[in-house]
Design an enzyme around this catalytic site. Structure first.
Site, PDB file in Angstrom:
ATOM      1  N   ASP A 133       7.080   6.309  -2.034  1.00 62.35           N
ATOM      2  CA  ASP A 133       6.224   5.126  -2.238  1.00 62.35           C
ATOM      3  C   ASP A 133       5.673   5.093  -3.654  1.00 62.35           C
ATOM      4  O   ASP A 133       5.648   4.032  -4.299  1.00 62.35           O
ATOM      5  CB  ASP A 133       5.057   5.147  -1.240  1.00 62.35           C
TER       6      ASP A 133
ATOM      7  N   HIS B  11       0.368   8.490   1.049  1.00 58.96           N
ATOM      8  CA  HIS B  11       1.641   7.803   0.823  1.00 58.96           C
ATOM      9  C   HIS B  11       2.730   8.849   0.703  1.00 58.96           C
ATOM     10  O   HIS B  11       2.494   9.986   0.258  1.00 58.96           O
ATOM     11  CB  HIS B  11       1.601   6.964  -0.461  1.00 58.96           C
TER      12      HIS B  11
ATOM     13  N   HIS C 135      -1.891   1.100  -4.648  1.00 61.55           N
ATOM     14  CA  HIS C 135      -2.783   1.796  -5.571  1.00 61.55           C
ATOM     15  C   HIS C 135      -2.043   2.212  -6.843  1.00 61.55           C
ATOM     16  O   HIS C 135      -2.578   2.087  -7.951  1.00 61.55           O
ATOM     17  CB  HIS C 135      -3.390   3.030  -4.895  1.00 61.55           C
TER      18      HIS C 135
END
Length: 353
Positions: A270, A266, A223
């Site tokens: 990340d 996350h 994302h």
């Protein structure tokens, strides 16, 4: 007798010497005048021809410096789709290796220590992401050089997701939160794994579509890659004067990235790694594309990247920087809108028009 002979030989010589300058004096001005006229006429013709050549050839040269080459764009699109499909396959494989959260609790994360989880935050991330990608798609559709810009976007997107496949596969992290619900493991059932791959592809890999119930795709955040890369392309290929537009897109991307962490979907690492890799790859590629002298320079260490041959394939015929020029995507009697950028905002301060 010596003196008369000397006079007889001297007189014809003197006469010839006096006559020759007369003929030269009468003929030289005419000859030199004709030669000068011819030289001037030839010079004028040369200047006229040179002037005509400049008028005719320069516009054609500028037009050929940014060829569309749609077939290269379709190759880049195929490359991006291939790596996105490979990502779904990797997620399905890695899901089988994720340790149970009961036996392997989430790793310590400094952001999670101070910020409690907000359940609806990840929905904001995915909705903003879809809006941002839609905005970029419309902007790309109206860009005059959409073929060049499109293949740059597809190549960088495919490369970033290929890197993500590698990092996910070599290191499998436990789930970042006890709230996460992971689908049951299949233990080698290839047919069921194929169905999961197709389910992920059909849902776009989004949680709000109910297609993503797999775990293990943590390092690094897909994302964040999509949000960061889309914003960078929106800003780079739009006029610098659209600062309100850039600010709005930046806020959408920044809020979405923060919501990933607020939702505890996350780890912080990340998001940081995804941001770093995305921005570095974008800057490197556009530095090489916009600074033509670097393409063949022996001091350009960016040419040592593994994707340099692919870069040369895509950018070989692009001989100048892509201006921020827009027009209608279909044939229309209205004149195309053109608003060239003043300079390259991220890498180069002096941008060619």
């Amino acid at each position: 007798m010596a003196s008369p002979d000397h006079q007889e030989t001297k007189d014809p010589t003197d006469t010839a010497r006096t006559d020759r300058p007369l003929t030269i004096a009468t003929s030289c001005p005419v000859h030199s005048h004709n030669s000068e006229d011819k030289k001037q006429n030839g010079l004028r013709k040369g200047l006229v021809r040179h002037r005509d050549y400049v008028k005719i050839s320069v516009p054609e040269g500028k037009g050929n410096r940014l060829p569309s080459e749609w077939w290269k764009t379709f190759i880049a699109l195929f490359y991006a789709i291939l790596n996105l499909v490979l990502t779904t396959v990797t997620i399905t494989v890695v899901h089988e290796r994720v340790p149970p959260k009961e036996s392997s609790p989430p790793l310590p994360d400094k952001f999670f220590d101070y910020i409690d989880r907000v359940q609806w935050a990840f929905i904001v991330t995915e909705v903003n992401g879809m809006v941002l990608v839609s905005i970029w798609s419309i902007q790309l559709l109206f860009h005059r050089y959409k073929a060049i810009v499109g293949r740059r976007y597809f190549f960088l997107l495919g490369t970033l997701y290929m890197y993500r496949c590698i990092t996910m596969y070599i290191t499998t992290l436990p789930v970042p939160g006890m709230h996460m619900v992971c689908a049951p493991k299949l233990y080698g059932d290839s047919q069921a794994m194929l169905q999961r791959v197709l389910q992920l592809i059909s849902g776009g890999g989004l949680s709000i579509t109910g297609s993503h119930l797999l775990c293990g795709d943590f390092l690094y955040s897909g994302h964040t890659v999509m949000l960061t890369l889309t914003y960078l392309f929106i800003k780079e290929y739009s006029p610098r004067s659209f600062w309100c537009y850039h600010l709005l897109c930046w806020l959408m991307a920044a809020v979405s990235v923060v919501c990933i962490l607020v939702a505890h979907e996350h780890y912080s690492v990340d998001v940081v790694v995804a941001y770093f890799i995305t921005t570095r790859l974008f800057y490197w590629y556009h530095t090489m594309a916009n600074l033509q002298t670097l393409k063949c320079s022996p001091n350009n260490y960016l040419t040592h990247t593994w994707w340099n041959p692919v870069f040369n394939f895509f950018e070989r015929n692009v001989q100048t920087q892509v201006p921020c020029s827009f027009c209608w995507p279909i044939t229309c009697p209205l004149a195309c809108l053109k608003n060239p950028c003043k300079n390259y905002s991220m890498v180069q301060s002096g941008r060619e028009e």
